[in-house]
Design an enzyme around this catalytic site. Sequence first.
Site, short mmCIF file in Angstrom:
data_model
loop_
_atom_site.label_atom_id
_atom_site.label_comp_id
_atom_site.label_asym_id
_atom_site.label_seq_id
_atom_site.Cartn_x
_atom_site.Cartn_y
_atom_site.Cartn_z
N LYS A 29 11.43 25.98 4.38
CA LYS A 29 11.48 26.63 5.69
C LYS A 29 12.96 26.83 6.01
CE LYS A 29 12.08 26.19 9.71
NZ LYS A 29 13.12 26.90 10.52
N GLU A 71 21.12 15.42 5.11
CA GLU A 71 22.54 15.81 5.20
C GLU A 71 22.76 16.26 6.63
OE1 GLU A 71 25.68 17.45 5.53
OE2 GLU A 71 24.98 19.13 4.33
N CYS A 87 29.22 21.67 8.89
CA CYS A 87 29.12 20.23 9.12
C CYS A 87 30.38 19.54 8.64
CB CYS A 87 27.87 19.65 8.51
SG CYS A 87 27.62 20.07 6.82
N GLU A 121 29.58 15.90 18.11
CA GLU A 121 29.78 17.09 17.28
C GLU A 121 29.56 18.34 18.13
OE1 GLU A 121 26.79 17.79 14.22
OE2 GLU A 121 28.33 18.65 12.92
C1 UN1 Z 1 27.70 22.50 5.48
O1 UN1 Z 1 28.42 22.82 6.43
O2 UN1 Z 1 26.52 22.08 5.67
O3 UN1 Z 1 32.40 21.83 1.99
C2 UN1 Z 1 28.09 22.63 4.06
C3 UN1 Z 1 32.16 22.85 2.64
C4 UN1 Z 1 31.16 23.81 2.09
C5 UN1 Z 1 29.77 23.36 2.41
C6 UN1 Z 1 29.53 22.98 3.84
N1 UN1 Z 1 31.34 23.92 0.67
O4 UN1 Z 1 32.70 23.09 3.70
#
Ligand code: UN1
Length: 521
Positions: A173, A252, A286, A397
């Site tokens: 999804k 994650e 993230c 965040e």
């Molecule tokens: C994410 O924001 O979930 O390391 C992944 C990084 C990218 C991946 C981010 N290669 O900023």
Amino acid sequence: MPHTFGHLIAGKEVASATTFESRNASDLADVVGVFPEATREQVREACIVAREAFKIWSKTPAPIRGEVIGRLGDAFVREKDALARLVTREMGKTFKEARGSVQEVIDTCRFFQSEGRRLYGQTVPSEFSNKELSTYRRPLGVVGMITASNFPLAVPSWKIVPALLAGNAIVWKPSSDASAVAYAFGKLIEEAGVPAGVVNIVFGGGRGAAGSFLIDMMDEGLLNKFAFTGSTAVGRVIGEVAGRNLLHPTLELGGKNPLVVMRDADLDNAVQGALFSAFATGGQRCTSAGNVIVDAPIYDEFAKRFLAAVAEIRIGDPNQVTDVLYGPFINERFFEDWVAHYDVGVADGATLLHGRKRITPDNLPLGWVGTDPEAAYYGWPTVWGDVRPGMKLFQNEVFGPTINLVRVDGIDEAIDVANAVDYGLSSAIYTMNRDWAFQFKDRIEAGMTSINNTTVGAEAHLPFGGVKGSGNGTRESGIWVLESYTYWHAVNDDVSGKLQLAQMDTAYAEPKGAVDVASLV
Ligand code: UN1
């Protein structure tokens, strides 16, 4: 008229009674596609289809599965620019970043294509000479996946590619903000030769919709694994449902990533690194930096140079202007949350050093290079000073273009402050001092650390994931991710033709009398 797409279930396009539109993040008048909103019954059907397909795919030899992954990589090479353009259009990251994110998929495919010819188990000596022990990696079954909008190809590929290589089937999804990108991914998976039903894509929303329905399928016993990238709040819910079903999910989650600048740092490099860490993808990674922690002797100089660079950030529609640092918010929810953080900062008593909320025709930053800022949600690059641990601004965040400056005195306080958040995903330090870099690496509570580089930009073959509120300890990418999509099967193969019991019938060598070395000579 925009095209109406179907779910991809059992290799067929399946419609739903209800639909939603996915729009160009930079120009909300532009509808990228119309997508079906999956019902609970459709999500269940996709899981049942995947369970059947798993029987065939799991028995396909791993080298053959690796071939298919290789072809998927080839298809991504061929379609790299078209995919990147679609990523830019649908979720709004710059074309350069979008191409990089497609390259992450290619790198992932290249890595796992030959893993099909390894997927090593071990042969292990037995306690008996006529018995052999060995271990095999076995696929888990059907994996439910929910992914975010910010890396709509790369992050799903970290899950889909190793899961497929290991012989699992999938119900995915994707974020509703990146439905067209996910559909394109699904069609390339088909092209590569993955049999119908092995990867099924159901479209729709999260809460109370397709996402929730897919989570519920753990309780119905239809999933053997769950993999999720998104908020810590949703990750906790998935962890609870998975836990009561004895599944170990891949989670994650969020981050509030520290970037430390020490007094001896190469300041220009640190300014550039902080700028990209804070504002690339409009701060909607993230791995984006949340707090820039600056050593007192250079705080003022760093702040001056950083603010000068921030004032010149180029912002606009990334479909039209290629060299912007960032474009629009991916969606209205991220925008609203980011607007609300201004009140949080004021209540916290932080000092607003740069930023004036939404970009509008009469509220344009110097670096605005777009046409109509109200065609979508664009935000000012925002910088807060005098931020301290304990403030909400420091802890929470925010998925948007905002960064905090935090003053510390020396490496010990820098590390303490870097560790004073509930997250632990990524981290960075700028210093030329070997000892400070070592101490940071040794004591930082994070899954990933850069020395003299950004908090973002993880390479595709290192373990990706965090500690504390950033996840549950699972890792994506490289060889480490295989632990998440296989279980270990230990096999005892006995050719003795008789009952021989480990530990009990084992012919252990008997020791002789103890040797007193001093009495020997
Ligand atoms: C994410 O924001 O979930 O390391 C992944 C990084 C990218 C991946 C981010 N290669 O900023």
